[in-house]
Design a protein around this motif. Structure first.
Motif, PDB file in Angstrom:
ATOM      1  N   LEU A 122       0.830  -1.206   0.000  1.00  0.00           N
ATOM      2  CA  LEU A 122       0.000   0.000   0.000  1.00  0.00           C
ATOM      3  C   LEU A 122       0.867   1.260   0.000  1.00  0.00           C
ATOM      4  N   PRO A 123       0.458   2.298  -0.725  1.00  0.00           N
ATOM      5  CA  PRO A 123       1.248   3.535  -0.819  1.00  0.00           C
ATOM      6  C   PRO A 123       0.936   4.526   0.300  1.00  0.00           C
ATOM      7  N   TYR A 124       0.803   4.024   1.531  1.00  0.00           N
ATOM      8  CA  TYR A 124       0.447   4.878   2.657  1.00  0.00           C
ATOM      9  C   TYR A 124       1.466   4.689   3.778  1.00  0.00           C
ATOM     10  N   GLU A 125       1.622   5.730   4.571  1.00  0.00           N
ATOM     11  CA  GLU A 125       2.597   5.696   5.658  1.00  0.00           C
ATOM     12  C   GLU A 125       2.128   4.808   6.804  1.00  0.00           C
ATOM     13  N   ASP A 126       3.067   4.373   7.621  1.00  0.00           N
ATOM     14  CA  ASP A 126       2.739   3.606   8.825  1.00  0.00           C
ATOM     15  C   ASP A 126       1.795   4.410   9.721  1.00  0.00           C
ATOM     16  N   ASN A 127       0.855   3.715  10.343  1.00  0.00           N
ATOM     17  CA  ASN A 127      -0.028   4.316  11.354  1.00  0.00           C
ATOM     18  C   ASN A 127      -0.748   5.566  10.844  1.00  0.00           C
ATOM     19  N   SER A 128      -1.196   5.532   9.595  1.00  0.00           N
ATOM     20  CA  SER A 128      -1.769   6.740   8.985  1.00  0.00           C
ATOM     21  C   SER A 128      -3.269   6.669   8.731  1.00  0.00           C
ATOM     22  N   LEU A 129      -3.900   5.505   8.937  1.00  0.00           N
ATOM     23  CA  LEU A 129      -5.311   5.344   8.611  1.00  0.00           C
ATOM     24  C   LEU A 129      -6.118   4.938   9.842  1.00  0.00           C
ATOM     25  N   ASP A 130      -7.331   5.466   9.929  1.00  0.00           N
ATOM     26  CA  ASP A 130      -8.215   5.141  11.048  1.00  0.00           C
ATOM     27  C   ASP A 130      -9.023   3.873  10.813  1.00  0.00           C
ATOM     28  N   LEU A 150      -2.584  -8.928   5.359  1.00  0.00           N
ATOM     29  CA  LEU A 150      -3.009  -8.468   6.678  1.00  0.00           C
ATOM     30  C   LEU A 150      -1.896  -7.714   7.402  1.00  0.00           C
ATOM     31  N   ALA A 151      -0.660  -8.148   7.236  1.00  0.00           N
ATOM     32  CA  ALA A 151       0.465  -7.435   7.845  1.00  0.00           C
ATOM     33  C   ALA A 151       0.583  -6.029   7.268  1.00  0.00           C
ATOM     34  N   GLU A 152       0.352  -5.886   5.976  1.00  0.00           N
ATOM     35  CA  GLU A 152       0.412  -4.573   5.337  1.00  0.00           C
ATOM     36  C   GLU A 152      -0.732  -3.687   5.810  1.00  0.00           C
ATOM     37  N   TRP A 153      -1.927  -4.259   5.946  1.00  0.00           N
ATOM     38  CA  TRP A 153      -3.063  -3.490   6.450  1.00  0.00           C
ATOM     39  C   TRP A 153      -2.816  -3.054   7.887  1.00  0.00           C
ATOM     40  N   LYS A 154      -2.242  -3.944   8.660  1.00  0.00           N
ATOM     41  CA  LYS A 154      -1.930  -3.619  10.054  1.00  0.00           C
ATOM     42  C   LYS A 154      -0.894  -2.502  10.135  1.00  0.00           C
ATOM     43  N   ARG A 155       0.054  -2.512   9.223  1.00  0.00           N
ATOM     44  CA  ARG A 155       1.098  -1.484   9.205  1.00  0.00           C
ATOM     45  C   ARG A 155       0.515  -0.085   9.045  1.00  0.00           C
ATOM     46  N   VAL A 156      -0.449   0.078   8.149  1.00  0.00           N
ATOM     47  CA  VAL A 156      -0.940   1.424   7.831  1.00  0.00           C
ATOM     48  C   VAL A 156      -2.014   1.906   8.798  1.00  0.00           C
ATOM     49  N   LEU A 157      -2.593   1.007   9.583  1.00  0.00           N
ATOM     50  CA  LEU A 157      -3.610   1.413  10.556  1.00  0.00           C
ATOM     51  C   LEU A 157      -2.963   2.046  11.792  1.00  0.00           C
ATOM     52  N   THR A 158      -3.649   3.013  12.364  1.00  0.00           N
ATOM     53  CA  THR A 158      -3.232   3.556  13.646  1.00  0.00           C
ATOM     54  C   THR A 158      -3.516   2.534  14.751  1.00  0.00           C
ATOM     55  N   THR A 159      -2.899   2.684  15.897  1.00  0.00           N
ATOM     56  CA  THR A 159      -3.254   1.868  17.050  1.00  0.00           C
ATOM     57  C   THR A 159      -4.720   2.109  17.388  1.00  0.00           C
ATOM     58  N   GLY A 160      -5.484   1.044  17.485  1.00  0.00           N
ATOM     59  CA  GLY A 160      -6.921   1.175  17.689  1.00  0.00           C
ATOM     60  C   GLY A 160      -7.703   1.341  16.402  1.00  0.00           C
ATOM     61  N   GLY A 161      -6.981   1.384  15.273  1.00  0.00           N
ATOM     62  CA  GLY A 161      -7.644   1.493  13.978  1.00  0.00           C
ATOM     63  C   GLY A 161      -8.482   0.267  13.680  1.00  0.00           C
TER      64      GLY A 161
END
Length: 230
Positions: A122-130, A150-161
């Motif tokens: 994904l072209p998004y930064e770490d912890n950048s999506l809600d 799933l690891a990639e999705w987890k990477r871009v989600l914020t904690t609690g995302g």
């Protein structure tokens, strides 16, 4: 042990994907303009339940993986409002074009950023999506790819995302229709490219905290899973 070697723990008996990414892209490009006629009647109620679980809020940054003809992207953009942002990734450039046209008609083009890409990188930064939403797309990834996705999705989600997955499922009733569906997928993957999986098991194995799982039924069982990144 790398997660891709653990797939049989959460995918026992799940069929593999028999088409290449290029073949999948060509298939969805071909059917893009008639996709809603083929699938919207059965998929729309399941998709709406998933969007309710995600409960996108004003100002949030939300990604949809496999947005297809764009109905959910529109709803998400309306939910996050002008202070939020919706991102979309889809492997089909025809789907991207159709969704861009829909967003233009709805006056939401500036609130959405679409990318024609595979969701493994994904072209998004770490912890950048809600939040991340995906419906009837997760089961298109081959079994060894699922932990990577799933690891990639987890990477871009914020904690609690939040992650919401709506997917054809091997949970629930396993009757004649399911056997026929899986037979068709195995022998005619160009006609039935996705296959039922164990969505919740895969999401838990990737380290997400699963909050809710509903088993619904259309012509086969459907899992609707809400999870968060711990």
């Amino acid at each position: 042990m790398p997660p891709e070697t653990n797939v049989n723990k959460y995918e026992p008996g799940v069929l593999r994907i028999f088409q290449t990414k290029d073949e999948t892209k060509a298939y969805y490009n071909k059917i893009a303009k008639v996709y809603d006629l083929l699938a919207e009647h059965s998929e729309q109620p399941m998709r709406e339940r998933g969007l309710q679980k995600l409960a996108a809020q004003p100002g949030e940054r939300i990604l949809e993986v496999g947005f297809g003809t764009g109905h959910s992207v529109v709803e998400l953009a309306q939910a996050v409002g002008p202070t939020g942002k919706v991102f979309g990734v889809d492997i089909s450039d025809e789907m991207v074009a159709l969704t861009n046209e829909l967003l233009q008609r709805e006056g939401l083009r500036d609130q959405v950023e679409l990318t024609c890409s595979d969701a493994e990188a994904l072209p998004y930064e770490d912890n950048s999506l809600d939040g991340i939403f995906t419906s009837f797309t997760f089961e298109l990834f081959d079994t060894p790819e699922i932990p990577k996705v799933l690891a990639e999705w987890k990477r871009v989600l914020t904690t609690g995302g939040r992650l919401v997955v709506v997917a054809l499922s091997k949970e629930g009733k396993q009757g004649v229709i399911m056997k026929a569906y899986e037979w068709t997928h195995k022998h005619f993957p160009n006609l039935m490219d996705c296959r039922p999986i164990y969505a919740r098991r895969a999401i838990e194995a990737a380290g997400f905290d699963v909050k809710e799982t509903d088993i619904e039924h259309m012509w086969v069982a459907v899992e609707i899973v809400l999870a968060v990144k711990p």
